[in-house]
Write an enzyme that holds these catalytic residues in place. Structure first.
Site, PDB file in Angstrom:
ATOM      1  N   SER A  23    -120.052 -33.060 -39.835  1.00 18.94           N
ATOM      2  CA  SER A  23    -119.921 -33.514 -41.231  1.00 18.94           C
ATOM      3  C   SER A  23    -119.122 -34.817 -41.313  1.00 18.94           C
ATOM      4  O   SER A  23    -119.488 -35.733 -42.050  1.00 18.94           O
ATOM      5  CB  SER A  23    -119.217 -32.442 -42.056  1.00 18.94           C
ATOM      6  OG  SER A  23    -120.014 -31.292 -42.123  1.00 18.94           O
ATOM      7  N   ARG A  27    -120.501 -38.721 -42.451  1.00 20.22           N
ATOM      8  CA  ARG A  27    -119.823 -39.421 -43.556  1.00 20.22           C
ATOM      9  C   ARG A  27    -119.202 -40.728 -43.086  1.00 20.22           C
ATOM     10  O   ARG A  27    -119.222 -41.724 -43.807  1.00 20.22           O
ATOM     11  CB  ARG A  27    -118.756 -38.505 -44.163  1.00 20.22           C
ATOM     12  CG  ARG A  27    -119.373 -37.406 -45.045  1.00 20.22           C
ATOM     13  CD  ARG A  27    -118.412 -36.247 -45.194  1.00 20.22           C
ATOM     14  NE  ARG A  27    -118.882 -35.226 -46.108  1.00 20.22           N
ATOM     15  CZ  ARG A  27    -119.814 -34.308 -45.828  1.00 20.22           C
ATOM     16  NH1 ARG A  27    -120.405 -34.303 -44.639  1.00 20.22           N
ATOM     17  NH2 ARG A  27    -120.168 -33.403 -46.731  1.00 20.22           N
ATOM     18  N   ASP A 315    -121.811 -22.012 -42.284  1.00 21.59           N
ATOM     19  CA  ASP A 315    -122.612 -22.230 -41.073  1.00 21.59           C
ATOM     20  C   ASP A 315    -122.322 -21.200 -39.984  1.00 21.59           C
ATOM     21  O   ASP A 315    -123.051 -21.114 -38.998  1.00 21.59           O
ATOM     22  CB  ASP A 315    -122.365 -23.645 -40.527  1.00 21.59           C
ATOM     23  CG  ASP A 315    -122.941 -24.706 -41.463  1.00 21.59           C
ATOM     24  OD1 ASP A 315    -123.884 -24.393 -42.210  1.00 21.59           O
ATOM     25  OD2 ASP A 315    -122.439 -25.843 -41.448  1.00 21.59           O
ATOM     26  N   ARG A 346    -131.726 -18.188 -42.608  1.00 19.14           N
ATOM     27  CA  ARG A 346    -130.811 -17.663 -41.581  1.00 19.14           C
ATOM     28  C   ARG A 346    -130.542 -16.171 -41.721  1.00 19.14           C
ATOM     29  O   ARG A 346    -130.175 -15.526 -40.738  1.00 19.14           O
ATOM     30  CB  ARG A 346    -129.498 -18.467 -41.568  1.00 19.14           C
ATOM     31  CG  ARG A 346    -129.695 -19.838 -40.968  1.00 19.14           C
ATOM     32  CD  ARG A 346    -128.434 -20.637 -40.842  1.00 19.14           C
ATOM     33  NE  ARG A 346    -128.706 -21.872 -40.096  1.00 19.14           N
ATOM     34  CZ  ARG A 346    -127.946 -22.950 -40.125  1.00 19.14           C
ATOM     35  NH1 ARG A 346    -126.835 -22.960 -40.848  1.00 19.14           N
ATOM     36  NH2 ARG A 346    -128.260 -24.011 -39.418  1.00 19.14           N
ATOM     37  N   ARG A 388    -128.142 -23.275 -35.016  1.00 15.81           N
ATOM     38  CA  ARG A 388    -127.065 -22.286 -35.138  1.00 15.81           C
ATOM     39  C   ARG A 388    -127.558 -20.873 -34.784  1.00 15.81           C
ATOM     40  O   ARG A 388    -126.791 -20.048 -34.297  1.00 15.81           O
ATOM     41  CB  ARG A 388    -126.437 -22.334 -36.526  1.00 15.81           C
ATOM     42  CG  ARG A 388    -125.866 -23.702 -36.841  1.00 15.81           C
ATOM     43  CD  ARG A 388    -124.594 -23.690 -37.619  1.00 15.81           C
ATOM     44  NE  ARG A 388    -124.293 -25.064 -38.020  1.00 15.81           N
ATOM     45  CZ  ARG A 388    -123.563 -25.929 -37.309  1.00 15.81           C
ATOM     46  NH1 ARG A 388    -123.023 -25.574 -36.162  1.00 15.81           N
ATOM     47  NH2 ARG A 388    -123.354 -27.150 -37.751  1.00 15.81           N
TER      48      ARG A 388
END
Ligand code: S3P
Length: 435
Positions: A23, A27, A315, A346, A388
């Protein structure tokens, strides 16, 4: 198709090296591209998702140079993005697509954005709607999906006062990026308590904003100044080793340089509530809290995870399902319907695979219930092309009974989306060393 086999582990020991936080890396690249001057990013994640952001920025005329663990981004400052020659391919990365929607909305550029088979199924109206309220010209496919067309807005964007209905940091960040080029002060309220990296990085790039638990206010038209960002290790990557160390009998794992941002430690907190033997030590405070986490094996018990806990471990929930199979009692997760619109559904993906490994799991529309402890049995399982899920299943494989052969994960190559060194690290730790 790549498959990976994972045998039951007798031990998990050592000091895993973490990839840079995904993340913060996205950014830093995007804010660097908007800033005046050259931003230096140290230890950014180099993986499929961040490469998607780099590729899109390059196609928009941003100059990016890489050497070793350093990335230099020459920002456009008061200039403009170049009109991209082709459609921008965001690959598998929702963060790339959604943050770029916000960054491009008020910057007089005509661009089309798309992604892979998973990304074009994920909802985008949640971002387009508020951006349109600011005056952006955005067209979606079938009203909700990529490919997306962004055209120069009729005039300058106007600030909005907007109540977020979904606790999504991608939505919040897209709106803050658009607010930078809007007239007036944008105010965000409602579900704003998701990961706060954009709020922390903006002042680091010279743009102050007001943040309270109920509101974020950002004045448009402020100048972003290039800076230096050192990206800490990704807590969502560290989570796999924390989970493994809690469950494997002979385990001691020391994880240094990991982000301990309070909006990202939800999984660590959940493991502590489950009774795991975890200690943390803060080594740096700003702009991101960073520290060391030590985990060793212990007894685990089931917990209740409420809706308000979800943004802090969104997550890590597939991995929490794996841990729950090894804990005594019930683990109950609620308010996690967002899991259904991630890189895969998920909830379905992890339930399908854990059932294939012999687990019983009750799936709800917004979560799951697992009664533990349960014996997992090694099986052939599918990653659903979701990084993931592949990694959570690999950790499940470490504690599964492999008397009839190891766990086989199909389409395991997707781990390169966020953690290219995941399997070499797993191998080193199961052999008791440092990666
Ligand atoms: C992210 C926010 C989360 C998370 C994703 C990365 C980000 O998504 O699941 O992996 O960097 O802003 P949402 O914003 O959709 O909750």
């Amino acid at each position: 198709m790549t498959t990976q086999s994972v045998a039951r582990a007798r031990a998990l020991r050592g000091k895993p090296r973490l990839p840079g936080d995904k993340s913060i890396s996205h950014r830093s690249l995007i804010l660097g591209a908007l800033a005046h001057g050259t931003t230096e990013i140290i230890d950014a994640l180099d993986a499929g998702d961040t490469r998607s952001t780099e590729r899109c920025l390059l196609a928009l005329g941003v100059k990016i140079r890489k050497s070793g663990n350093k990335i230099l981004v020459e920002g456009i400052g008061s200039g403009r993005f170049a009109p991209p020659a082709d459609i921008l391919d965001c690959g598998n990365s929702g963060t790339t697509l959604r943050l770029l929607m916000g960054a491009l909305a008020g910057r007089s550029v005509h661009a089309r954005l798309t992604g892979d088979a998973s990304l074009v199924k994920r909802p985008m109206r949640r971002i387009a709607e508020p951006l349109r309220m600011m005056g952006a010209d955005i067209e979606l496919t079938r009203q909700d999906f990529a490919p997306i067309t962004i055209r120069p807005a009729a005039g300058r964007l106007q600030a909005i006062d907007y109540e977020l209905k979904i606790a999504s940091a991608q939505l919040k960040s897209a709106l803050l990026l658009a607010a930078l080029s809007a007239d007036g002060t944008t105010s965000l309220r409602g579900e704003i308590l998701s990961r706060d990296h954009t709020e922390r990085l903006l002042p680091h790039f010279g743009v102050p904003l007001q943040v309270s638990p109920t509101q974020i206010r950002l004045l448009g038209g402020q100048k972003l100044e290039a800076t230096r960002v050192r990206v800490p290790g990704d807590p969502s990557a560290a989570a796999f080793w924390m989970a493994g160390a809690c469950m494997i009998p002979d385990a001691f794992v020391e994880i240094e340089n990991v982000s301990l941002n309070p909006t990202r430690v939800g999984f660590l907190t959940a493991l502590k509530r489950m009774g795991a033997m975890i200690s943390t030590e803060l080594t740096e405070e700003a702009p991101e809290p960073i520290g060391k986490v030590t985990v060793e094996s212990g007894e685990l018990r089931g917990i209740h995870v409420a809706k308000s806990d979800i943004p802090g471990l969104i997550d890590e929930l597939p991995l929490l399902a794996v841990v729950a199979t090894q804990a005594q009692g019930v683990t109950h997760v609620e308010g996690a319907e967002e899991l259904r619109v991630k890189e895969s559904d998920r909830l379905e993906a992890i339930a399908t695979c854990l059932r294939a490994m012999g687990a019983e799991i009750e799936v709800k529309k917004d979560g799951f219930r697992i009664f533990g402890p349960q014996t997992l049995k090694a099986a052939r399982v599918e990653s659903f092309q979701d990084h993931r899920i592949a990694m959570a299943l690999s950790i499940a494989g470490l504690v599964a009974d492999d008397s009839e052969g190891p766990t086989i994960i199909e389409n395991s190559e997707c781990v390169s989306i966020s953690y290219p060194d995941f399997y070499p690290t797993l191998q080193t730790l199961t052999q008791g060393g440092s990666s």
